[in-house]
Scaffold this motif. Structure first.
Motif, PDB file in Angstrom:
ATOM      1  N   CYS A 105      -8.932 -32.170 -16.226  1.00 25.37           N
ATOM      2  CA  CYS A 105     -10.242 -32.790 -16.007  1.00 25.37           C
ATOM      3  C   CYS A 105     -10.202 -33.569 -14.694  1.00 25.37           C
TER       4      CYS A 105
ATOM      5  N   CYS B  22      -5.886 -35.704 -16.672  1.00 27.81           N
ATOM      6  CA  CYS B  22      -7.120 -36.226 -16.078  1.00 27.81           C
ATOM      7  C   CYS B  22      -6.784 -36.906 -14.761  1.00 27.81           C
TER       8      CYS B  22
ATOM      9  N   CYS C 233      -8.652 -38.517 -10.994  1.00 28.87           N
ATOM     10  CA  CYS C 233      -9.902 -39.088 -10.496  1.00 28.87           C
ATOM     11  C   CYS C 233      -9.866 -39.153  -8.982  1.00 28.87           C
TER      12      CYS C 233
ATOM     13  N   LEU D  49      -8.944 -43.105 -23.416  1.00 23.67           N
ATOM     14  CA  LEU D  49      -7.956 -42.326 -22.674  1.00 23.67           C
ATOM     15  C   LEU D  49      -6.598 -43.019 -22.581  1.00 23.67           C
TER      16      LEU D  49
ATOM     17  N   LEU E 127      -3.966 -40.549 -20.775  1.00 23.39           N
ATOM     18  CA  LEU E 127      -4.802 -39.737 -19.890  1.00 23.39           C
ATOM     19  C   LEU E 127      -5.618 -40.568 -18.906  1.00 23.39           C
TER      20      LEU E 127
END
Length: 293
Positions: free
Chosen positions: A122, A162, A164, A181, A186
């Protein structure tokens, strides 16, 4: 002859106290306090307490049968007959001599010949941004911001990693997803290297990379597909062992760690201890250990 009554008179003069004094006195035992008696009969515990081990127990390798890489792969493939070479994987177990309460090894590695995994990634990035396009091209399964936040808040977490983009970090923090998370490991952060500028390269490294972590003095990682050749396996094992030794070197000032044993196994086979050699004198041709079983 004297009358019997004259004989009884002297005997009557002997009184009871006189008889009592004539009795021999028996020695009397002095009464001891209860505390003294209890201490006298209490047994002292002479058993020594066992010393608690602060290191993990390792077996003596002199008594263990060790194999070359080609021989180990030969036996493992025999256990995997009938299995799909693309689904079954080789796994390497590195046993360490280490303290139980010390810091553990944890890192990520991109092998020379990546092991195919179904890793779902993600990426938190603006939907119309360049970072989002790079993430999709690199193989990310979920990309976005608000839609992803709402999905996570509803309890739907359909991804394994995950990351970002740095421009979306402030928006991620405002969304308050740490409670969901965080416990799953995560939540993106700069400390773990999951808040990045270059999203595309990070996703590609994650897809082709592998994570490893020391647990109970052992580091385990998938090291290859069952269809890999011995040469490919040798390159992957060397790369993995070099990475572990580098991690150990960085911890040398805090704790002493050493590699004790290296074991290779597969999805359906037992483990085989490696002796560090590529092939032995009686090993089969390495070309026979690749492709379908």
């Amino acid at each position: 002859m004297a009358h019997p009554r004259t004989l009884l008179v002297p005997l009557s003069r002997i009184t009871a106290p006189s008889i009592a004094l004539a009795r021999p006195e028996l020695p009397r035992l002095a009464t001891l306090p209860f505390q003294t008696i209890r201490n006298a009969v209490t047994k002292t515990d002479t058993k020594k307490k066992k010393k608690v081990r602060n290191t993990y127990k390792n077996y003596d390798l002199k008594r263990a049968e060790q194999f070359s890489l080609v021989d180990a792969m030969h036996y493992i493939r025999a256990f995997e007959v009938g299995q799909n070479p693309q689904s079954a994987k080789y796994e390497l177990h590195v046993r360490l001599r280490s303290l139980k309460n010390g810091p553990v090894i944890r890192n990520r590695l991109r092998l020379p010949h990546p092991v195919k995994t179904d890793l779902r990634i993600c990426v938190i990035a603006a939907p119309d941004s360049k970072a989002a396009a790079e993430a999709k091209a690199a193989g990310a399964t979920l990309v976005g911001e608000d839609e992803v936040f709402n999905q996570i808040k509803e309890g739907v977490v359909d991804f394994d990693r995950c990351i970002c983009h740095i421009d979306s970090l402030q928006k991620l923090n405002k969304a308050g997803l740490g409670r969901v998370l965080g416990p799953k490991g995560l939540m993106p952060s700069t400390k773990t290297g999951t808040v990045v500028n270059q999203v595309g390269s990070t996703v590609r490294n994650m897809v082709g990379g592998s994570e490893y972590r020391e647990r109970v003095g052992v580091v385990r990682m998938a090291i290859g597909q069952l269809g890999f050749t011995p040469e490919e396996m040798q390159n992957n094992i060397k790369s993995f062992m070099d990475a572990i030794k580098k991690d150990i070197g960085q911890m040398a000032d805090r704790i002493n760690k050493e590699v004790h044993e290296v074991v290779i196994s597969s999805t359906h086979s037992p483990g085989f201890t490696l002796n560090g050699e590529y092939r032995g004198a009686s090993s089969i041709n390495p070309k026979e250990l690749s492709g379908p079983l």
